[in-house]
Motif scaffolding. Structure first.
Motif, PDB file in Angstrom:
ATOM      1  N   ILE A   4       0.830  -1.210   0.000  1.00 50.13           N
ATOM      2  CA  ILE A   4       0.000   0.000   0.000  1.00 50.13           C
ATOM      3  C   ILE A   4       0.862   1.257   0.000  1.00 50.13           C
ATOM      4  O   ILE A   4       1.841   1.351   0.744  1.00 50.13           O
ATOM      5  N   ASP A   5       0.497   2.204  -0.825  1.00 53.62           N
ATOM      6  CA  ASP A   5       1.171   3.505  -0.849  1.00 53.62           C
ATOM      7  C   ASP A   5       0.505   4.378   0.217  1.00 53.62           C
ATOM      8  O   ASP A   5      -0.488   5.068  -0.046  1.00 53.62           O
ATOM      9  N   LEU A   6       1.044   4.324   1.440  1.00 56.61           N
ATOM     10  CA  LEU A   6       0.428   5.036   2.557  1.00 56.61           C
ATOM     11  C   LEU A   6       0.425   6.550   2.354  1.00 56.61           C
ATOM     12  O   LEU A   6      -0.508   7.240   2.772  1.00 56.61           O
ATOM     13  N   LYS A   7       1.463   7.056   1.715  1.00 59.96           N
ATOM     14  CA  LYS A   7       1.541   8.498   1.473  1.00 59.96           C
ATOM     15  C   LYS A   7       0.386   8.945   0.589  1.00 59.96           C
ATOM     16  O   LYS A   7      -0.253   9.975   0.838  1.00 59.96           O
ATOM     17  N   LYS A   8       0.110   8.158  -0.426  1.00 62.40           N
ATOM     18  CA  LYS A   8      -0.989   8.474  -1.342  1.00 62.40           C
ATOM     19  C   LYS A   8      -2.335   8.252  -0.660  1.00 62.40           C
ATOM     20  O   LYS A   8      -3.245   9.080  -0.766  1.00 62.40           O
ATOM     21  N   LEU A   9      -2.447   7.135   0.056  1.00 63.15           N
ATOM     22  CA  LEU A   9      -3.707   6.800   0.723  1.00 63.15           C
ATOM     23  C   LEU A   9      -4.064   7.823   1.800  1.00 63.15           C
ATOM     24  O   LEU A   9      -5.234   8.143   1.999  1.00 63.15           O
ATOM     25  N   SER A  10      -3.052   8.348   2.481  1.00 60.77           N
ATOM     26  CA  SER A  10      -3.294   9.289   3.582  1.00 60.77           C
ATOM     27  C   SER A  10      -3.944  10.593   3.122  1.00 60.77           C
ATOM     28  O   SER A  10      -4.458  11.358   3.937  1.00 60.77           O
ATOM     29  N   LYS A  11      -3.939  10.845   1.816  1.00 63.32           N
ATOM     30  CA  LYS A  11      -4.561  12.060   1.282  1.00 63.32           C
ATOM     31  C   LYS A  11      -6.074  11.907   1.142  1.00 63.32           C
ATOM     32  O   LYS A  11      -6.778  12.888   0.919  1.00 63.32           O
ATOM     33  N   GLU A  12      -6.550  10.663   1.264  1.00 63.82           N
ATOM     34  CA  GLU A  12      -7.989  10.410   1.151  1.00 63.82           C
ATOM     35  C   GLU A  12      -8.681  10.731   2.477  1.00 63.82           C
ATOM     36  O   GLU A  12      -8.030  10.928   3.501  1.00 63.82           O
ATOM     37  N   ASN A  13     -10.011  10.752   2.461  1.00 64.61           N
ATOM     38  CA  ASN A  13     -10.727  11.017   3.710  1.00 64.61           C
ATOM     39  C   ASN A  13     -10.679   9.794   4.621  1.00 64.61           C
ATOM     40  O   ASN A  13     -10.395   8.677   4.181  1.00 64.61           O
ATOM     41  N   SER A  14     -10.963  10.016   5.878  1.00 66.57           N
ATOM     42  CA  SER A  14     -10.822   8.982   6.902  1.00 66.57           C
ATOM     43  C   SER A  14     -11.595   7.706   6.592  1.00 66.57           C
ATOM     44  O   SER A  14     -11.065   6.599   6.704  1.00 66.57           O
ATOM     45  N   VAL A  60      -7.481  -7.097   9.917  1.00 70.71           N
ATOM     46  CA  VAL A  60      -7.804  -5.696  10.226  1.00 70.71           C
ATOM     47  C   VAL A  60      -9.306  -5.475  10.055  1.00 70.71           C
ATOM     48  O   VAL A  60      -9.827  -5.457   8.942  1.00 70.71           O
ATOM     49  N   GLY A  61      -9.994  -5.327  11.189  1.00 77.17           N
ATOM     50  CA  GLY A  61     -11.427  -5.071  11.168  1.00 77.17           C
ATOM     51  C   GLY A  61     -11.699  -3.582  11.286  1.00 77.17           C
ATOM     52  O   GLY A  61     -10.771  -2.768  11.300  1.00 77.17           O
ATOM     53  N   PRO A  62     -12.968  -3.192  11.401  1.00 80.19           N
ATOM     54  CA  PRO A  62     -13.332  -1.770  11.486  1.00 80.19           C
ATOM     55  C   PRO A  62     -12.655  -1.022  12.631  1.00 80.19           C
ATOM     56  O   PRO A  62     -12.184   0.106  12.452  1.00 80.19           O
ATOM     57  N   LYS A  63     -12.598  -1.648  13.820  1.00 79.76           N
ATOM     58  CA  LYS A  63     -11.982  -0.968  14.960  1.00 79.76           C
ATOM     59  C   LYS A  63     -10.490  -0.749  14.728  1.00 79.76           C
ATOM     60  O   LYS A  63      -9.969   0.352  14.943  1.00 79.76           O
ATOM     61  N   THR A  64      -9.797  -1.796  14.283  1.00 77.20           N
ATOM     62  CA  THR A  64      -8.358  -1.694  14.035  1.00 77.20           C
ATOM     63  C   THR A  64      -8.059  -0.647  12.970  1.00 77.20           C
ATOM     64  O   THR A  64      -7.126   0.150  13.109  1.00 77.20           O
ATOM     65  N   ALA A  65      -8.865  -0.625  11.917  1.00 77.21           N
ATOM     66  CA  ALA A  65      -8.674   0.350  10.840  1.00 77.21           C
ATOM     67  C   ALA A  65      -8.859   1.776  11.353  1.00 77.21           C
ATOM     68  O   ALA A  65      -8.079   2.679  11.027  1.00 77.21           O
ATOM     69  N   ALA A  66      -9.886   1.977  12.183  1.00 77.92           N
ATOM     70  CA  ALA A  66     -10.155   3.314  12.721  1.00 77.92           C
ATOM     71  C   ALA A  66      -9.043   3.770  13.661  1.00 77.92           C
ATOM     72  O   ALA A  66      -8.636   4.936  13.649  1.00 77.92           O
TER      73      ALA A  66
END
Length: 215
Positions: A94-104, A117-123
């Motif tokens: 995963i390109d975290l730098k690119k992904l981090s520009k998206e909304n939460s 990775v479930g919903p809680k872990t992702a959040a």
């Protein structure tokens, strides 16, 4: 003023959220370790892991049995070893730098595609790893939000989905940490100390208990 606005008004008087930057990988690993165990046990396991391995590349190159032994304090070490290794391998793609520009919410959705990775872990990863707003729902947030009457979902994932829609973006992290603290200190599973709770005037559970006493 609706209930959520009143709750946030009280929360803001008593709590503050300060983001402390942490490694995204650390957040994912520590959250996986925290599944189905106490904070004390998961923290000890994480400390052991950080002492044992110089970095996550070294961890990935080791045999599963070595990691299992290192994180045994957290319980379910075989399952968590597989989840940690799989998650770390998938994170590399995963390109975290690119992904981090998206909304939460979009980032959370992408992260839940990772094994373990479930919903809680992702959040949690989005909130503490990227410094974005989110409202992870653990057992404390689940219990307190249900008692308050601001969520009706029957599972933490459903409650998280509800709260993500209902809570104003800029207050999600603040509400998360405040409900955890309230759940740990006063709104306990058994014998909640309602008289000590700052949110009792906005709580459905408290109103029901109060009315049942016929005051």
């Amino acid at each position: 003023m609706n209930k959520i606005t009143r709750i946030l008004f009280e929360v803001r008087k008593h709590y503050k959220f300060k983001w402390v930057k942490r490694s995204f990988e650390d957040v994912i690993v520590q959250t996986i370790l925290s599944q189905h165990t106490s904070d004390k046990n998961s923290l000890k396991a994480f400390e052991n892991l950080k002492k044992r391995f110089k970095n996550y590349n070294e961890l990935l190159s080791e045999k599963d049995s070595e990691l299992e032994k290192t994180i045994r304090n957290a319980g379910l070490s075989k399952i968590k070893t597989k989840r940690i290794k799989k998650a770390l391998k998938e994170l590399k793609k995963i390109d975290l730098k690119k992904l981090s520009k998206e909304n939460s919410l979009k980032i959370q959705k992408e992260l839940t595609k990772i094994h373990g990775v479930g919903p809680k872990t992702a959040a949690i990863a989005v909130m503490f790893g990227l410094g974005k707003q989110a409202i992870p729902v653990d057992t404390h947030v689940f219990r307190v939000s249900k008692r308050l009457g601001i969520a009706k979902g029957k599972t933490p994932a459903k409650v998280q989905e509800e709260l993500e829609k209902k809570i104003p973006e800029k207050f999600k992290a603040l509400l998360h940490i405040s409900l955890i603290d309230i759940g740990r200190t006063v709104c306990k599973p058994r014998n909640p100390r309602c008289s000590k709770c700052i949110l009792r005037k906005n709580c459905e559970y408290y109103k029901n208990v109060f009315n049942s006493l016929n005051f």
